[in-house]
Design a protein around this motif. Structure first.
Motif, PDB file in Angstrom:
ATOM      1  N   THR A 219      -0.343  12.423   6.578  1.00  0.00           N
ATOM      2  CA  THR A 219      -1.347  11.380   6.831  1.00  0.00           C
ATOM      3  C   THR A 219      -0.758  10.003   6.513  1.00  0.00           C
ATOM      4  OG1 THR A 219      -2.125  11.451   4.560  1.00  0.00           O
ATOM      5  CG2 THR A 219      -3.223  12.935   6.127  1.00  0.00           C
ATOM      6  N   LEU A 220      -1.437   8.950   6.974  1.00  0.00           N
ATOM      7  CA  LEU A 220      -0.969   7.587   6.702  1.00  0.00           C
ATOM      8  C   LEU A 220      -0.919   7.321   5.193  1.00  0.00           C
ATOM      9  CD1 LEU A 220      -0.124   4.803   7.763  1.00  0.00           C
ATOM     10  CD2 LEU A 220      -2.538   4.190   7.865  1.00  0.00           C
ATOM     11  N   ALA A 221      -1.997   7.709   4.472  1.00  0.00           N
ATOM     12  CA  ALA A 221      -2.045   7.419   3.035  1.00  0.00           C
ATOM     13  C   ALA A 221      -0.909   8.137   2.305  1.00  0.00           C
ATOM     14  CB  ALA A 221      -3.395   7.846   2.454  1.00  0.00           C
ATOM     15  N   GLU A 222      -0.678   9.406   2.646  1.00  0.00           N
ATOM     16  CA  GLU A 222       0.411  10.154   1.989  1.00  0.00           C
ATOM     17  C   GLU A 222       1.767   9.580   2.377  1.00  0.00           C
ATOM     18  OE1 GLU A 222       0.651  12.258  -0.472  1.00  0.00           O
ATOM     19  OE2 GLU A 222      -1.508  12.027  -0.650  1.00  0.00           O
ATOM     20  N   GLY A 223       1.889   9.171   3.634  1.00  0.00           N
ATOM     21  CA  GLY A 223       3.157   8.600   4.100  1.00  0.00           C
ATOM     22  C   GLY A 223       3.467   7.303   3.376  1.00  0.00           C
ATOM     23  N   ILE A 224       2.451   6.475   3.198  1.00  0.00           N
ATOM     24  CA  ILE A 224       2.648   5.198   2.492  1.00  0.00           C
ATOM     25  C   ILE A 224       2.997   5.467   1.025  1.00  0.00           C
ATOM     26  CG2 ILE A 224       1.457   3.093   1.717  1.00  0.00           C
ATOM     27  CD1 ILE A 224       1.320   2.718   4.601  1.00  0.00           C
ATOM     28  N   ARG A 225       2.335   6.474   0.441  1.00  0.00           N
ATOM     29  CA  ARG A 225       2.640   6.828  -0.945  1.00  0.00           C
ATOM     30  C   ARG A 225       4.115   7.276  -1.062  1.00  0.00           C
ATOM     31  NH1 ARG A 225      -1.599   8.248  -4.077  1.00  0.00           N
ATOM     32  NH2 ARG A 225      -2.613   9.322  -2.358  1.00  0.00           N
ATOM     33  N   PHE A 226       4.536   8.112  -0.093  1.00  0.00           N
ATOM     34  CA  PHE A 226       5.930   8.577  -0.077  1.00  0.00           C
ATOM     35  C   PHE A 226       6.872   7.380   0.034  1.00  0.00           C
ATOM     36  CE2 PHE A 226       9.765  10.061   2.112  1.00  0.00           C
ATOM     37  CZ  PHE A 226      10.092  11.187   1.378  1.00  0.00           C
ATOM     38  N   GLU A 227       6.552   6.475   0.974  1.00  0.00           N
ATOM     39  CA  GLU A 227       7.397   5.289   1.172  1.00  0.00           C
ATOM     40  C   GLU A 227       7.509   4.489  -0.131  1.00  0.00           C
ATOM     41  OE1 GLU A 227       7.152   2.079   4.609  1.00  0.00           O
ATOM     42  OE2 GLU A 227       5.960   1.436   2.884  1.00  0.00           O
ATOM     43  N   ARG A 228       6.395   4.303  -0.813  1.00  0.00           N
ATOM     44  CA  ARG A 228       6.383   3.494  -2.035  1.00  0.00           C
ATOM     45  C   ARG A 228       7.256   4.130  -3.119  1.00  0.00           C
ATOM     46  NH1 ARG A 228       2.384   0.277  -2.013  1.00  0.00           N
ATOM     47  NH2 ARG A 228       3.209   0.204   0.095  1.00  0.00           N
ATOM     48  N   ARG A 229       7.125   5.472  -3.275  1.00  0.00           N
ATOM     49  CA  ARG A 229       7.942   6.167  -4.288  1.00  0.00           C
ATOM     50  C   ARG A 229       9.424   5.994  -3.991  1.00  0.00           C
ATOM     51  NH1 ARG A 229       3.491   6.829  -6.543  1.00  0.00           N
ATOM     52  NH2 ARG A 229       4.326   4.848  -7.240  1.00  0.00           N
ATOM     53  N   VAL A 230       9.788   6.188  -2.691  1.00  0.00           N
ATOM     54  CA  VAL A 230      11.204   6.082  -2.325  1.00  0.00           C
ATOM     55  C   VAL A 230      11.672   4.638  -2.479  1.00  0.00           C
ATOM     56  CG1 VAL A 230      12.884   6.406  -0.465  1.00  0.00           C
ATOM     57  CG2 VAL A 230      11.063   8.080  -0.787  1.00  0.00           C
ATOM     58  N   PHE A 231      10.813   3.692  -2.093  1.00  0.00           N
ATOM     59  CA  PHE A 231      11.176   2.271  -2.216  1.00  0.00           C
ATOM     60  C   PHE A 231      11.474   1.929  -3.676  1.00  0.00           C
ATOM     61  CE2 PHE A 231       9.895  -2.203  -2.845  1.00  0.00           C
ATOM     62  CZ  PHE A 231      10.821  -2.817  -2.013  1.00  0.00           C
ATOM     63  N   HIS A 232      10.577   2.365  -4.578  1.00  0.00           N
ATOM     64  CA  HIS A 232      10.821   2.112  -6.009  1.00  0.00           C
ATOM     65  C   HIS A 232      12.146   2.731  -6.453  1.00  0.00           C
ATOM     66  CE1 HIS A 232       6.211   1.561  -6.825  1.00  0.00           C
ATOM     67  NE2 HIS A 232       6.773   0.508  -6.281  1.00  0.00           N
ATOM     68  N   ALA A 233      12.407   3.965  -5.991  1.00  0.00           N
ATOM     69  CA  ALA A 233      13.626   4.676  -6.395  1.00  0.00           C
ATOM     70  C   ALA A 233      14.877   3.922  -5.956  1.00  0.00           C
ATOM     71  CB  ALA A 233      13.624   6.092  -5.808  1.00  0.00           C
ATOM     72  N   MET A 234      14.772   3.167  -4.864  1.00  0.00           N
ATOM     73  CA  MET A 234      15.952   2.452  -4.359  1.00  0.00           C
ATOM     74  C   MET A 234      16.471   1.423  -5.365  1.00  0.00           C
ATOM     75  SD  MET A 234      15.131   1.971  -0.334  1.00  0.00           S
ATOM     76  CE  MET A 234      15.409   3.334   0.812  1.00  0.00           C
ATOM     77  N   PHE A 235      15.610   0.983  -6.289  1.00  0.00           N
ATOM     78  CA  PHE A 235      16.066   0.019  -7.296  1.00  0.00           C
ATOM     79  C   PHE A 235      16.986   0.659  -8.328  1.00  0.00           C
ATOM     80  CE2 PHE A 235      12.795  -2.158  -5.110  1.00  0.00           C
ATOM     81  CZ  PHE A 235      13.126  -3.499  -5.187  1.00  0.00           C
ATOM     82  N   ALA A 236      17.136   1.998  -8.221  1.00  0.00           N
ATOM     83  CA  ALA A 236      18.115   2.688  -9.072  1.00  0.00           C
ATOM     84  C   ALA A 236      19.496   2.726  -8.423  1.00  0.00           C
ATOM     85  CB  ALA A 236      17.639   4.116  -9.356  1.00  0.00           C
ATOM     86  N   LEU A 237      19.591   2.250  -7.190  1.00  0.00           N
ATOM     87  CA  LEU A 237      20.882   2.293  -6.491  1.00  0.00           C
ATOM     88  C   LEU A 237      21.698   1.034  -6.787  1.00  0.00           C
ATOM     89  CD1 LEU A 237      19.701   3.442  -2.924  1.00  0.00           C
ATOM     90  CD2 LEU A 237      21.008   4.822  -4.562  1.00  0.00           C
ATOM     91  N   ALA A 238      22.997   1.235  -7.033  1.00  0.00           N
ATOM     92  CA  ALA A 238      23.888   0.081  -7.147  1.00  0.00           C
ATOM     93  C   ALA A 238      23.872  -0.718  -5.844  1.00  0.00           C
ATOM     94  CB  ALA A 238      25.304   0.569  -7.455  1.00  0.00           C
ATOM     95  N   ASP A 239      23.674  -0.026  -4.724  1.00  0.00           N
ATOM     96  CA  ASP A 239      23.687  -0.717  -3.429  1.00  0.00           C
ATOM     97  C   ASP A 239      22.522  -1.697  -3.271  1.00  0.00           C
ATOM     98  OD1 ASP A 239      26.045   0.380  -2.589  1.00  0.00           O
ATOM     99  OD2 ASP A 239      25.127   2.003  -1.440  1.00  0.00           O
ATOM    100  N   GLN A 240      21.419  -1.453  -3.940  1.00  0.00           N
ATOM    101  CA  GLN A 240      20.314  -2.438  -3.912  1.00  0.00           C
ATOM    102  C   GLN A 240      20.759  -3.719  -4.616  1.00  0.00           C
ATOM    103  OE1 GLN A 240      18.355  -3.038  -7.066  1.00  0.00           O
ATOM    104  NE2 GLN A 240      17.482  -4.839  -6.035  1.00  0.00           N
TER     105      GLN A 240
END
Ligand code: CO8
Length: 258
Positions: A219-240
């Motif tokens: 669903t849209l709500a679950e997809g947005i939630r997934f996106e947000r979790r992954v987006f936050h996780a990207m701040f753990a990357l040296a590449d960010q």
């Protein structure tokens, strides 16, 4: 690099380029070709030097479908017991980005293979279709599902029920392909686009691919939630840090894939 009977496999920089190569059968997809393709894709997925994959065919045909000669005498128990076609779908489960560069016919399983890739670049000569109905069957490698998601019910239904082909202009208009390119430039342009992707941070690219694909599954709500979790996780990357730091310092980023 190993050699294959049904494929030509090259690397161009960080791009893995696979050319379907059964010219006498218009690149009809048989079990050998799919097995070889899966082996090659397994290798590219393991190879840290590869950041994007391009699958292409010939000028005349990307692929004119599953191999009808190999399929025509199959029985139901054989199809069921060998789980016919399921291994083909492994192409769609890949984690690295994949571009289909389509010239000429992409019919039946050929159209389905192109749709398993992350996006399709089409030559102006491309023709897409699901003609299985004319053979007394229907699409079996995702065509009834993926084509419908790409082009909507009315057009997917018409194509699957009549077998009508769509040309490149129509395919672009309805969103089946991302762009149409003059046939002579197709492969070079696809490799160029793939190189741009391969120069990005690989984990970021893979997470982005996973997130876009999620929109098909939830669903849209679950997809947005997934996106947000992954987006936050990207701040753990040296590449960010590298990407944003390079912007602030007005220089090109040098991603390290970590
Ligand atoms: N399978 C086997 N051989 C094929 C196929 C095919 N799908 N398509 C073409 N060929 C062969 C022809 O038999 C011919 O061989 P030969 O020279 O030995 O007679 C050669 O390729 C050249 O073909 P044509 O002479 O027919 O070339 P034309 O330019 O006259 O026509 C067409 C080109 C319109 C593409 C025509 O070949 C055609 O209609 N092909 C069949 C298209 C089709 O029906 N595709 C759907 C197949 S069913 C399918 O894909 C089910 C999907 C199941 C899952 C797939 C998982 C990925």
């Amino acid at each position: 690099m190993a050699s294959y009977e049904t494929l030509i496999v090259e690397t161009r920089g960080k791009v893995g380029l696979v050319t379907l190569n059964r010219p006498k059968a218009l690149n009809a997809l048989n079990s050998q070709l799919i097995a070889e393709l899966n082996t090659v894709l397994d290798g590219f997925e393991r190879d840290p030097g590869i950041g994007c994959i391009v699958i292409t065919g010939s000028e005349k045909a990307f692929a004119a479908g599953a191999d009808i000669m190999e399929m025509k005498d199959k029985t139901y128990p054989e199809s069921y017991l060998e789980d016919f076609i399921t291994s083909w779908d492994r192409v769609a489960q890949r984690r690295k980005p994949m571009i289909a560069a389509v010239a000429g016919f992409a019919l039946g399983g050929g159209c389905e293979l192109a749709m398993m890739c992350d996006f399709i670049l089409a030559a102006d000569t491309a023709k897409f279709g699901q003609p299985e109905i004319k053979l007394g069957v229907m699409p079996g490698a995702g065509g009834t599902q993926r084509l419908t998601r790409f082009v909507g019910k009315s057009k997917a239904m018409e194509m699957c029920l009549t077998g009508r082909m769509m040309d490149a202009a129509e395919a672009e208009r309805v969103g089946l392909v991302s762009r149409v390119i003059p046939a002579a430039e197709l492969v070079d342009e696809a490799v160029k686009v793939a190189s741009q992707i391969a120069d990005m941070s690989l984990p970021t690219v893979m997470m982005t691919k996973e997130s876009v694909n999620r929109s098909y599954e939830t669903t849209l709500a679950e997809g947005i939630r997934f996106e947000r979790r992954v987006f936050h996780a990207m701040f753990a990357l040296a590449d960010q840090k590298e990407g944003m730091g390079a912007f602030a310092e007005k220089r090109k980023p040098a991603f390290k894939n970590r």
